[in-house]
Write a protein that holds these residues in place. Structure first.
Motif, mmCIF file in Angstrom:
data_model
loop_
_atom_site.group_PDB
_atom_site.id
_atom_site.type_symbol
_atom_site.label_atom_id
_atom_site.label_comp_id
_atom_site.label_asym_id
_atom_site.label_seq_id
_atom_site.Cartn_x
_atom_site.Cartn_y
_atom_site.Cartn_z
ATOM 1 N N GLU A 53 49.392 53.194 39.524
ATOM 2 C CA GLU A 53 48.740 53.950 38.453
ATOM 3 C C GLU A 53 49.211 53.496 37.072
ATOM 4 O OE1 GLU A 53 49.607 57.983 39.593
ATOM 5 O OE2 GLU A 53 47.778 58.132 40.794
ATOM 6 N N PHE A 54 50.448 53.077 36.980
ATOM 7 C CA PHE A 54 50.974 52.573 35.708
ATOM 8 C C PHE A 54 50.477 51.156 35.425
ATOM 9 C CE2 PHE A 54 54.080 50.239 33.207
ATOM 10 C CZ PHE A 54 54.243 51.076 32.112
ATOM 11 N N VAL A 55 50.521 50.299 36.427
ATOM 12 C CA VAL A 55 50.235 48.875 36.245
ATOM 13 C C VAL A 55 48.745 48.589 36.072
ATOM 14 C CG1 VAL A 55 50.314 46.617 37.414
ATOM 15 C CG2 VAL A 55 52.331 48.096 37.410
ATOM 16 N N LEU A 56 47.898 49.231 36.847
ATOM 17 C CA LEU A 56 46.477 48.892 36.885
ATOM 18 C C LEU A 56 45.797 48.900 35.509
ATOM 19 C CD1 LEU A 56 43.974 48.089 38.458
ATOM 20 C CD2 LEU A 56 43.620 50.513 38.982
ATOM 21 N N PRO A 57 45.882 49.972 34.722
ATOM 22 C CA PRO A 57 45.184 49.944 33.434
ATOM 23 C C PRO A 57 45.740 48.885 32.475
ATOM 24 C CG PRO A 57 46.470 51.963 33.647
ATOM 25 C CD PRO A 57 46.533 51.264 34.966
ATOM 26 N N LYS A 86 41.233 41.674 29.817
ATOM 27 C CA LYS A 86 40.213 41.683 28.763
ATOM 28 C C LYS A 86 40.646 40.822 27.580
ATOM 29 C CE LYS A 86 37.998 46.047 29.783
ATOM 30 N NZ LYS A 86 37.734 47.411 29.382
ATOM 31 N N GLU A 87 41.915 40.883 27.244
ATOM 32 C CA GLU A 87 42.430 40.048 26.150
ATOM 33 C C GLU A 87 42.306 38.565 26.499
ATOM 34 O OE1 GLU A 87 43.575 41.070 23.031
ATOM 35 O OE2 GLU A 87 42.675 42.946 23.720
ATOM 36 N N VAL A 88 42.599 38.229 27.757
ATOM 37 C CA VAL A 88 42.470 36.839 28.211
ATOM 38 C C VAL A 88 41.012 36.399 28.135
ATOM 39 C CG1 VAL A 88 42.659 35.316 30.225
ATOM 40 C CG2 VAL A 88 44.529 36.881 29.673
ATOM 41 N N GLU A 89 40.115 37.237 28.635
ATOM 42 C CA GLU A 89 38.694 36.900 28.651
ATOM 43 C C GLU A 89 38.117 36.744 27.242
ATOM 44 O OE1 GLU A 89 37.206 38.891 32.804
ATOM 45 O OE2 GLU A 89 37.414 40.202 31.067
ATOM 46 N N LEU A 126 44.182 37.167 37.598
ATOM 47 C CA LEU A 126 44.452 38.545 37.206
ATOM 48 C C LEU A 126 43.531 39.514 37.945
ATOM 49 C CD1 LEU A 126 44.923 38.015 33.377
ATOM 50 C CD2 LEU A 126 46.709 38.657 35.019
ATOM 51 N N GLN A 127 42.275 39.114 38.144
ATOM 52 C CA GLN A 127 41.328 39.978 38.849
ATOM 53 C C GLN A 127 41.769 40.217 40.294
ATOM 54 O OE1 GLN A 127 38.714 41.844 37.652
ATOM 55 N NE2 GLN A 127 38.969 42.723 39.699
ATOM 56 N N LYS A 128 42.360 39.225 40.911
ATOM 57 C CA LYS A 128 42.863 39.410 42.275
ATOM 58 C C LYS A 128 44.011 40.424 42.285
ATOM 59 C CE LYS A 128 41.362 34.919 43.900
ATOM 60 N NZ LYS A 128 41.736 33.588 44.327
ATOM 61 N N MET A 129 44.852 40.390 41.260
ATOM 62 C CA MET A 129 45.920 41.383 41.148
ATOM 63 C C MET A 129 45.316 42.769 40.949
ATOM 64 S SD MET A 129 48.588 39.577 38.545
ATOM 65 C CE MET A 129 48.790 37.812 38.514
ATOM 66 N N ILE A 130 44.340 42.853 40.051
ATOM 67 C CA ILE A 130 43.676 44.126 39.757
ATOM 68 C C ILE A 130 43.016 44.688 41.009
ATOM 69 C CG2 ILE A 130 41.700 45.126 38.510
ATOM 70 C CD1 ILE A 130 42.535 43.189 36.163
ATOM 71 N N SER A 131 42.334 43.839 41.753
ATOM 72 C CA SER A 131 41.670 44.289 42.981
ATOM 73 C C SER A 131 42.672 44.858 43.977
ATOM 74 C CB SER A 131 40.898 43.137 43.614
ATOM 75 O OG SER A 131 39.835 42.746 42.779
ATOM 76 N N SER A 132 43.829 44.247 44.053
ATOM 77 C CA SER A 132 44.859 44.720 44.966
ATOM 78 C C SER A 132 45.298 46.130 44.602
ATOM 79 C CB SER A 132 46.049 43.762 44.931
ATOM 80 O OG SER A 132 47.041 44.188 45.816
ATOM 81 N N PHE A 133 45.589 46.363 43.330
ATOM 82 C CA PHE A 133 46.008 47.696 42.894
ATOM 83 C C PHE A 133 44.865 48.695 43.021
ATOM 84 C CE2 PHE A 133 49.363 45.237 40.737
ATOM 85 C CZ PHE A 133 50.470 45.977 41.113
ATOM 86 N N GLY A 135 46.668 39.820 46.227
ATOM 87 C CA GLY A 135 46.910 40.297 44.865
ATOM 88 C C GLY A 135 48.371 40.597 44.592
ATOM 89 N N MET A 136 49.051 41.215 45.558
ATOM 90 C CA MET A 136 50.461 41.541 45.369
ATOM 91 C C MET A 136 51.327 40.282 45.354
ATOM 92 S SD MET A 136 50.840 44.664 44.765
ATOM 93 C CE MET A 136 49.723 46.043 44.792
ATOM 94 N N GLN A 137 50.979 39.297 46.161
ATOM 95 C CA GLN A 137 51.721 38.027 46.138
ATOM 96 C C GLN A 137 51.543 37.327 44.796
ATOM 97 O OE1 GLN A 137 50.414 35.936 49.649
ATOM 98 N NE2 GLN A 137 51.564 37.271 51.002
ATOM 99 N N LEU A 138 50.322 37.357 44.254
ATOM 100 C CA LEU A 138 50.092 36.760 42.933
ATOM 101 C C LEU A 138 50.821 37.551 41.847
ATOM 102 C CD1 LEU A 138 46.311 35.896 43.279
ATOM 103 C CD2 LEU A 138 48.206 34.255 43.057
ATOM 104 N N PHE A 139 50.822 38.885 41.962
ATOM 105 C CA PHE A 139 51.527 39.726 40.992
ATOM 106 C C PHE A 139 53.016 39.375 40.983
ATOM 107 C CE2 PHE A 139 53.644 43.731 39.731
ATOM 108 C CZ PHE A 139 53.076 43.895 38.473
#
Length: 113
Positions: free
Chosen positions: A15-19, A26-29, A71-78, A100-104
């Motif tokens: 809940e802390f990390v996802l947003p 978004k900043e990267v994009e 980053l999207q793969k990390m986001i999808s995981s969370f 996603g967690m392995q990439l995180f």
């Protein structure tokens, strides 16, 4: 800290990390990140990443696009952790979460601008 926050810590952390990951992506994009993520390993870019060379705007855009994909793969995981999805199999869910967690974990120290 509330007791419920410690009972199943993975949810409190998610809940802390996802947003924050979503905002960072978004900043990267939008090419608002000040650093070029040259630490990306196993990338799908048509050129070699090298910290000792200058990159064109198009190359920077491609690097940021690749980084946003990671980053999207990390986001999808969370997201799958916090939002149950009954439309995918348990095996697919585990695959998304594990990747996603392995990439995180792999890029944790590189989440900066």
């Amino acid at each position: 800290m509330e007791n419920w926050e410690k009972w199943d810590l993975k949810y409190s952390i998610a809940e802390f990390v996802l947003p924050r990951l979503e905002a960072y992506k978004k900043e990267v994009e939008n090419d608002n990140i000040m650093s070029i993520p040259l630490w990306i390993e196993d990338h799908n870019l048509p050129f070699i990443l090298d910290q000792n060379r200058e990159y064109s705007k198009e190359e920077i855009r491609l690097i940021n696009k690749e980084w946003a994909s990671i980053l999207q793969k990390m986001i999808s995981s969370f997201t799958t952790l916090l939002t149950p999805n009954n439309e995918i199999s348990f095996e697919e869910l585990q695959k998304i979460q594990n990747e996603g967690m392995q990439l995180f974990a792999k890029y944790y120290f590189n989440l900066w601008d």
